[in-house]
Design a protein around this motif. Structure first.
Motif, mmCIF file in Angstrom:
data_model
loop_
_atom_site.group_PDB
_atom_site.id
_atom_site.type_symbol
_atom_site.label_atom_id
_atom_site.label_comp_id
_atom_site.label_asym_id
_atom_site.label_seq_id
_atom_site.Cartn_x
_atom_site.Cartn_y
_atom_site.Cartn_z
ATOM 1 N N CYS A 1 0.843 -1.193 0.000
ATOM 2 C CA CYS A 1 0.000 0.000 0.000
ATOM 3 C C CYS A 1 0.879 1.243 0.000
ATOM 4 O O CYS A 1 1.867 1.311 0.740
ATOM 5 C CB CYS A 1 -0.892 0.032 1.237
ATOM 6 S SG CYS A 1 -2.062 -1.317 1.325
ATOM 7 N N THR B 1 -0.051 5.148 0.469
ATOM 8 C CA THR B 1 -1.123 6.103 0.724
ATOM 9 C C THR B 1 -0.703 7.486 0.257
ATOM 10 O O THR B 1 0.417 7.932 0.526
ATOM 11 C CB THR B 1 -1.493 6.126 2.217
ATOM 12 O OG1 THR B 1 -1.873 4.804 2.611
ATOM 13 C CG2 THR B 1 -2.643 7.073 2.494
ATOM 14 N N LEU C 1 -5.947 8.601 -0.547
ATOM 15 C CA LEU C 1 -6.160 7.470 -1.430
ATOM 16 C C LEU C 1 -5.057 6.455 -1.172
ATOM 17 O O LEU C 1 -3.877 6.796 -1.198
ATOM 18 C CB LEU C 1 -6.127 7.920 -2.897
ATOM 19 C CG LEU C 1 -6.446 6.860 -3.938
ATOM 20 C CD1 LEU C 1 -7.912 6.429 -3.830
ATOM 21 C CD2 LEU C 1 -6.164 7.398 -5.338
ATOM 22 N N CYS C 2 -5.459 5.221 -0.893
ATOM 23 C CA CYS C 2 -4.497 4.139 -0.702
ATOM 24 C C CYS C 2 -4.394 3.381 -2.018
ATOM 25 O O CYS C 2 -5.383 2.821 -2.500
ATOM 26 C CB CYS C 2 -4.960 3.211 0.420
ATOM 27 S SG CYS C 2 -3.838 1.837 0.691
ATOM 28 N N GLY D 1 -5.095 -2.225 -6.865
ATOM 29 C CA GLY D 1 -6.232 -1.783 -6.080
ATOM 30 C C GLY D 1 -6.139 -0.327 -5.688
ATOM 31 O O GLY D 1 -5.051 0.246 -5.606
ATOM 32 N N LEU D 2 -7.295 0.258 -5.471
ATOM 33 C CA LEU D 2 -7.408 1.632 -4.970
ATOM 34 C C LEU D 2 -8.428 1.624 -3.846
ATOM 35 O O LEU D 2 -9.468 0.957 -3.955
ATOM 36 C CB LEU D 2 -7.888 2.593 -6.069
ATOM 37 C CG LEU D 2 -6.993 2.779 -7.276
ATOM 38 C CD1 LEU D 2 -7.716 3.565 -8.356
ATOM 39 C CD2 LEU D 2 -5.715 3.490 -6.877
ATOM 40 N N HIS D 3 -8.128 2.357 -2.784
ATOM 41 C CA HIS D 3 -9.060 2.438 -1.659
ATOM 42 C C HIS D 3 -9.097 3.887 -1.191
ATOM 43 O O HIS D 3 -8.084 4.436 -0.747
ATOM 44 C CB HIS D 3 -8.603 1.521 -0.518
ATOM 45 C CG HIS D 3 -9.434 1.629 0.712
ATOM 46 N ND1 HIS D 3 -10.726 1.159 0.777
ATOM 47 C CD2 HIS D 3 -9.159 2.170 1.918
ATOM 48 C CE1 HIS D 3 -11.205 1.406 1.985
ATOM 49 N NE2 HIS D 3 -10.268 2.014 2.695
ATOM 50 N N LYS D 4 -10.250 4.504 -1.321
ATOM 51 C CA LYS D 4 -10.433 5.882 -0.859
ATOM 52 C C LYS D 4 -10.596 5.844 0.645
ATOM 53 O O LYS D 4 -11.425 5.110 1.165
ATOM 54 C CB LYS D 4 -11.675 6.466 -1.546
ATOM 55 C CG LYS D 4 -12.104 7.807 -1.035
ATOM 56 C CD LYS D 4 -11.153 8.898 -1.453
ATOM 57 C CE LYS D 4 -11.614 10.241 -0.965
ATOM 58 N NZ LYS D 4 -11.705 10.393 0.466
ATOM 59 N N VAL D 5 -9.791 6.621 1.338
ATOM 60 C CA VAL D 5 -9.800 6.635 2.801
ATOM 61 C C VAL D 5 -10.430 7.940 3.282
ATOM 62 O O VAL D 5 -10.036 9.024 2.855
ATOM 63 C CB VAL D 5 -8.364 6.515 3.365
ATOM 64 C CG1 VAL D 5 -8.390 6.498 4.879
ATOM 65 C CG2 VAL D 5 -7.667 5.290 2.809
#
Length: 164
Positions: free
Chosen positions: A86, A88, A112-113, A125-129
């Motif tokens: 990851c 970030t 955004l991770c 992958g993308l993960h909005k934090v």
């Protein structure tokens, strides 16, 4: 597909390795997902599974017996296909910041991770934090920085693991 599940199978339909990873975060100065992914990849990439042989049942109704060779030199490397790290990114107005402190994360417009397979530099992958909207115009150059960062982190990790 991060782990080769077929390689975890000892006897098809009967026995397979079951893997659990417990992580305790003692303190965080920011980027907790980044640190956790790096620690997990370090742990799994140095894990050896004991060599296990299945001994067929001699008589009808007997169970298959497993023989475990606990010698480390006979162990098999954990079947890690990818190295998902990851990275970030904190957006502060029209700029992106990597390796943000907890204070910088709190001031960010958006977080955004980005998950990068450090073995092949592919974004997986993308993960909005948290809150806020991430400016999509910033994505292409930011993703390139994330790829390069993940590859460099993996290089440093491998160097540290080899030094032991």
């Amino acid at each position: 597909d991060v782990v080769d599940r077929h390689a975890l199978c000892v006897v098809p339909g009967l026995f397979a390795w079951e893997v659990h990873a417990d992580i305790m975060v003692l303190s965080s100065g920011g980027n907790v997902l980044d640190s956790v992914s790096l620690a997990l990849c370090a742990a799994l990439s140095t894990t050896l599974l004991p060599k296990v042989d299945a001994v067929e049942a001699v008589e009808e109704g007997e169970m298959v017996e497993l023989r475990v060779d606990e010698r480390p030199e006979c162990g098999v490397a954990f079947p890690l296909r990818r190295m998902p790290l990851c990275v970030t990114v904190a957006q502060l107005q029209n700029r992106c910041l990597l390796d943000a402190t907890i204070e910088e994360e709190l001031c960010a417009d958006a977080l955004l991770c980005v998950v990068v397979d450090a073995k092949c530099s592919e974004v997986v992958g993308l993960h909005k934090v948290g809150r806020g909207l991430f400016d999509a115009a910033l994505l292409p150059p930011m993703l390139e920085h994330c790829r390069a960062t993940a590859v460099e982190l993996a290089r440093q990790l491998q160097r540290e693991l080899k030094q032991g």
